[in-house]
Each structure stands twice: as C-alpha cells, then as structure tokens.
Motif scaffolding. Sequence first.
Motif, PDB file in Angstrom:
ATOM      1  N   GLN A 148      11.275  81.280 106.631  1.00  0.00           N
ATOM      2  CA  GLN A 148      11.906  80.673 107.805  1.00  0.00           C
ATOM      3  C   GLN A 148      11.713  79.159 107.800  1.00  0.00           C
ATOM      4  O   GLN A 148      12.626  78.406 108.148  1.00  0.00           O
ATOM      5  CB  GLN A 148      11.353  81.287 109.104  1.00  0.00           C
ATOM      6  CG  GLN A 148      11.661  82.764 109.280  1.00  0.00           C
ATOM      7  CD  GLN A 148      13.139  83.069 109.309  1.00  0.00           C
ATOM      8  OE1 GLN A 148      13.952  82.278 109.779  1.00  0.00           O
ATOM      9  NE2 GLN A 148      13.513  84.214 108.763  1.00  0.00           N
ATOM     10  N   LEU A 149      10.529  78.715 107.393  1.00  0.00           N
ATOM     11  CA  LEU A 149      10.276  77.263 107.302  1.00  0.00           C
ATOM     12  C   LEU A 149      11.143  76.628 106.228  1.00  0.00           C
ATOM     13  O   LEU A 149      11.759  75.582 106.443  1.00  0.00           O
ATOM     14  CB  LEU A 149       8.805  76.997 106.971  1.00  0.00           C
ATOM     15  CG  LEU A 149       7.797  77.223 108.081  1.00  0.00           C
ATOM     16  CD1 LEU A 149       6.383  77.130 107.522  1.00  0.00           C
ATOM     17  CD2 LEU A 149       7.994  76.215 109.197  1.00  0.00           C
ATOM     18  N   LEU A 150      11.189  77.255 105.052  1.00  0.00           N
ATOM     19  CA  LEU A 150      11.951  76.709 103.931  1.00  0.00           C
ATOM     20  C   LEU A 150      13.448  76.715 104.230  1.00  0.00           C
ATOM     21  O   LEU A 150      14.164  75.808 103.827  1.00  0.00           O
ATOM     22  CB  LEU A 150      11.663  77.513 102.661  1.00  0.00           C
ATOM     23  CG  LEU A 150      12.254  76.979 101.373  1.00  0.00           C
ATOM     24  CD1 LEU A 150      11.649  75.621 101.028  1.00  0.00           C
ATOM     25  CD2 LEU A 150      12.029  77.961 100.233  1.00  0.00           C
ATOM     26  N   LYS A 151      13.883  77.721 104.943  1.00  0.00           N
ATOM     27  CA  LYS A 151      15.310  77.834 105.293  1.00  0.00           C
ATOM     28  C   LYS A 151      15.716  76.686 106.202  1.00  0.00           C
ATOM     29  O   LYS A 151      16.792  76.116 106.061  1.00  0.00           O
ATOM     30  CB  LYS A 151      15.559  79.178 105.982  1.00  0.00           C
ATOM     31  CG  LYS A 151      16.992  79.396 106.417  1.00  0.00           C
ATOM     32  CD  LYS A 151      17.189  80.778 107.015  1.00  0.00           C
ATOM     33  CE  LYS A 151      16.569  80.829 108.378  1.00  0.00           C
ATOM     34  NZ  LYS A 151      16.944  81.996 109.155  1.00  0.00           N
ATOM     35  N   GLY A 152      14.824  76.350 107.122  1.00  0.00           N
ATOM     36  CA  GLY A 152      15.128  75.262 108.053  1.00  0.00           C
ATOM     37  C   GLY A 152      16.271  75.630 108.976  1.00  0.00           C
ATOM     38  O   GLY A 152      16.541  76.803 109.223  1.00  0.00           O
ATOM     39  N   GLU A 153      16.935  74.613 109.483  1.00  0.00           N
ATOM     40  CA  GLU A 153      18.057  74.787 110.413  1.00  0.00           C
ATOM     41  C   GLU A 153      19.164  73.833 110.011  1.00  0.00           C
ATOM     42  O   GLU A 153      18.921  72.860 109.305  1.00  0.00           O
ATOM     43  CB  GLU A 153      17.607  74.476 111.846  1.00  0.00           C
ATOM     44  CG  GLU A 153      16.497  75.358 112.360  1.00  0.00           C
ATOM     45  CD  GLU A 153      15.976  74.899 113.717  1.00  0.00           C
ATOM     46  OE1 GLU A 153      16.528  73.940 114.320  1.00  0.00           O
ATOM     47  OE2 GLU A 153      14.993  75.500 114.174  1.00  0.00           O
ATOM     48  N   PHE A 154      20.365  74.131 110.489  1.00  0.00           N
ATOM     49  CA  PHE A 154      21.487  73.232 110.239  1.00  0.00           C
ATOM     50  C   PHE A 154      21.798  72.456 111.510  1.00  0.00           C
ATOM     51  O   PHE A 154      21.904  73.038 112.588  1.00  0.00           O
ATOM     52  CB  PHE A 154      22.737  74.002 109.782  1.00  0.00           C
ATOM     53  CG  PHE A 154      22.748  74.251 108.314  1.00  0.00           C
ATOM     54  CD1 PHE A 154      23.154  73.256 107.441  1.00  0.00           C
ATOM     55  CD2 PHE A 154      22.342  75.463 107.794  1.00  0.00           C
ATOM     56  CE1 PHE A 154      23.169  73.466 106.079  1.00  0.00           C
ATOM     57  CE2 PHE A 154      22.347  75.684 106.439  1.00  0.00           C
ATOM     58  CZ  PHE A 154      22.761  74.683 105.571  1.00  0.00           C
ATOM     59  N   GLU A 155      21.908  71.149 111.354  1.00  0.00           N
ATOM     60  CA  GLU A 155      22.275  70.275 112.460  1.00  0.00           C
ATOM     61  C   GLU A 155      23.299  69.284 111.911  1.00  0.00           C
ATOM     62  O   GLU A 155      23.011  68.555 110.964  1.00  0.00           O
ATOM     63  CB  GLU A 155      21.033  69.544 112.977  1.00  0.00           C
ATOM     64  CG  GLU A 155      21.258  68.810 114.270  1.00  0.00           C
ATOM     65  CD  GLU A 155      19.955  68.239 114.797  1.00  0.00           C
ATOM     66  OE1 GLU A 155      19.690  67.038 114.556  1.00  0.00           O
ATOM     67  OE2 GLU A 155      19.202  68.998 115.445  1.00  0.00           O
ATOM     68  N   ASN A 156      24.470  69.299 112.499  1.00  0.00           N
ATOM     69  CA  ASN A 156      25.564  68.444 112.016  1.00  0.00           C
ATOM     70  C   ASN A 156      25.833  68.646 110.526  1.00  0.00           C
ATOM     71  O   ASN A 156      25.936  67.699 109.752  1.00  0.00           O
ATOM     72  CB  ASN A 156      25.289  66.966 112.308  1.00  0.00           C
ATOM     73  CG  ASN A 156      25.187  66.681 113.783  1.00  0.00           C
ATOM     74  OD1 ASN A 156      25.889  67.287 114.589  1.00  0.00           O
ATOM     75  ND2 ASN A 156      24.297  65.776 114.140  1.00  0.00           N
ATOM     76  N   LYS A 157      25.878  69.899 110.121  1.00  0.00           N
ATOM     77  CA  LYS A 157      26.163  70.306 108.739  1.00  0.00           C
ATOM     78  C   LYS A 157      25.118  69.801 107.740  1.00  0.00           C
ATOM     79  O   LYS A 157      25.377  69.674 106.560  1.00  0.00           O
ATOM     80  CB  LYS A 157      27.557  69.869 108.306  1.00  0.00           C
ATOM     81  CG  LYS A 157      28.667  70.508 109.104  1.00  0.00           C
ATOM     82  CD  LYS A 157      30.009  70.091 108.584  1.00  0.00           C
ATOM     83  CE  LYS A 157      31.107  70.754 109.414  1.00  0.00           C
ATOM     84  NZ  LYS A 157      32.440  70.398 108.937  1.00  0.00           N
ATOM     85  N   LYS A 158      23.932  69.497 108.224  1.00  0.00           N
ATOM     86  CA  LYS A 158      22.857  69.029 107.361  1.00  0.00           C
ATOM     87  C   LYS A 158      21.618  69.882 107.609  1.00  0.00           C
ATOM     88  O   LYS A 158      21.288  70.189 108.756  1.00  0.00           O
ATOM     89  CB  LYS A 158      22.551  67.554 107.650  1.00  0.00           C
ATOM     90  CG  LYS A 158      21.544  66.962 106.722  1.00  0.00           C
ATOM     91  CD  LYS A 158      21.316  65.494 106.994  1.00  0.00           C
ATOM     92  CE  LYS A 158      20.267  65.024 106.012  1.00  0.00           C
ATOM     93  NZ  LYS A 158      19.765  63.736 106.267  1.00  0.00           N
ATOM     94  N   ARG A 159      20.940  70.277 106.523  1.00  0.00           N
ATOM     95  CA  ARG A 159      19.724  71.087 106.656  1.00  0.00           C
ATOM     96  C   ARG A 159      18.570  70.197 107.105  1.00  0.00           C
ATOM     97  O   ARG A 159      18.322  69.156 106.516  1.00  0.00           O
ATOM     98  CB  ARG A 159      19.391  71.758 105.323  1.00  0.00           C
ATOM     99  CG  ARG A 159      18.258  72.772 105.439  1.00  0.00           C
ATOM    100  CD  ARG A 159      17.943  73.433 104.120  1.00  0.00           C
ATOM    101  NE  ARG A 159      19.089  74.069 103.491  1.00  0.00           N
ATOM    102  CZ  ARG A 159      19.500  75.315 103.731  1.00  0.00           C
ATOM    103  NH1 ARG A 159      18.860  76.051 104.607  1.00  0.00           N
ATOM    104  NH2 ARG A 159      20.550  75.805 103.103  1.00  0.00           N
ATOM    105  N   ILE A 160      17.895  70.639 108.158  1.00  0.00           N
ATOM    106  CA  ILE A 160      16.719  69.913 108.645  1.00  0.00           C
ATOM    107  C   ILE A 160      15.534  70.878 108.699  1.00  0.00           C
ATOM    108  O   ILE A 160      15.712  72.095 108.725  1.00  0.00           O
ATOM    109  CB  ILE A 160      16.959  69.273 110.030  1.00  0.00           C
ATOM    110  CG1 ILE A 160      17.262  70.344 111.073  1.00  0.00           C
ATOM    111  CG2 ILE A 160      18.047  68.231 109.976  1.00  0.00           C
ATOM    112  CD1 ILE A 160      17.155  69.862 112.494  1.00  0.00           C
ATOM    113  N   HIS A 161      14.354  70.325 108.728  1.00  0.00           N
ATOM    114  CA  HIS A 161      13.124  71.108 108.835  1.00  0.00           C
ATOM    115  C   HIS A 161      12.349  70.546 110.020  1.00  0.00           C
ATOM    116  O   HIS A 161      11.612  69.550 109.860  1.00  0.00           O
ATOM    117  CB  HIS A 161      12.334  71.043 107.530  1.00  0.00           C
ATOM    118  CG  HIS A 161      13.081  71.637 106.386  1.00  0.00           C
ATOM    119  ND1 HIS A 161      13.992  70.928 105.640  1.00  0.00           N
ATOM    120  CD2 HIS A 161      13.093  72.899 105.891  1.00  0.00           C
ATOM    121  CE1 HIS A 161      14.515  71.715 104.723  1.00  0.00           C
ATOM    122  NE2 HIS A 161      13.991  72.918 104.862  1.00  0.00           N
ATOM    123  N   PRO A 162      12.529  71.141 111.210  1.00  0.00           N
ATOM    124  CA  PRO A 162      11.966  70.583 112.447  1.00  0.00           C
ATOM    125  C   PRO A 162      10.460  70.328 112.410  1.00  0.00           C
ATOM    126  O   PRO A 162      10.001  69.357 113.011  1.00  0.00           O
ATOM    127  CB  PRO A 162      12.313  71.637 113.502  1.00  0.00           C
ATOM    128  CG  PRO A 162      13.504  72.356 112.953  1.00  0.00           C
ATOM    129  CD  PRO A 162      13.316  72.355 111.474  1.00  0.00           C
TER     130      PRO A 162
END
Length: 184
Positions: A148-162
């Motif tokens: 889940q950490l490595l997957k991160g999240e998408f924000e504005n079509k960009k992968r981020i790691h909060p």
Amino acid sequence: MKQHYFVGINDEVKILLSILNRYKSVLKDKTKQIDLFWCIKVNKKISDLVLEMLIEFIEQRLNLLTISTENISIGNELNYVENDIYNIDWNGSQQELCELILELEKKEWIAQIKNGDRRKFANSLTKIFNLANTKKNKNSNPNNSFYQLLKGEFENKKRIHPFMEKENYEKQFNGIIDRKNKLK
C-alpha cells in the motif's frame, strides 16, 4: 472442482494424459467431484458415472494415438519446492524501506517500476526482506501494508507517496547519489 484448461499447450497426448490422471484421482477420492455441467449440480454417484465414461473415451483416444495407458504412472500429488531465499530482517520502518526503493528508482539505481507491476515488485521484495519487526499489531499484514505504501496514490495523474510529505517524516536515504553523476 473446476476442470483444467491448457492454454498454449499443443500436445494432445500431454493434455489427455493430464486430464486422465486428474479424472482418475477424483474418481478415487470420495470427497471430491468435478463440476461437469454449468449451473447444474449432480451428486457424486452421477458425477463418477460420467467421469468413468470420460475416462473410457480418453483411453480410447490415447489408444488411437498408439499410447498405452495401462502402465503409465503419473503422480497426482503436488511437489513442494522449498524456497531457499535467505530472509533479511528489515530493522527500519516500512516507510523507510519504501523510501529506499523510491530513491533507488528515482536515482536510476534500479529500473523504473512499471504501472501494474507494483504488487509483483512488493511481493518480491517482501520475500527477501522480513517485515515482521514492522508490524503495528498482531493482526496486521506487513507485506500488504508495504505494498500500500509503495503503491501510493494518484493526484493530478501523478503518483505520490503521502507519508514522504508529512512534516514529521525524516528522510533517511535522500543522500543517495544519482547513478548518472557517478558514471561521469
């Protein structure tokens, strides 16, 4: 039990022998039966009768292909292959391991992890690194948490790691030099 599918195998004999072996093993086992018809449940006795007919049909087909099935002994048990990978205990946090991977990727020490491959990458990494020391509670699954950490999240079509953006997170591996700079 569902029937086997042999996608990509073009050898009819191998397919028939495999199916024959499976049918015979199910026939011997009093607790198993094969679903023969879609959406229709039959009892074990009827299923076994149909299996016996299928076995006879397969044996006749193999005889036509000049293969004798009388003395063929195909094992029907699964073989366990021991994983001899040495597990390395990770002493840091899951976030720190994730940061290390992200830094190595960013600095081009490892190939970029392609979209769709993050789960496989995380599974491979957690086979090497034992994350048991990173568990927050006894019911948590550290391997899934790491993914889940490595997957991160998408924000504005960009992968981020909060977790890396939090004020209280101290980066441990930002001193890794760029591979390109080292090669010059």
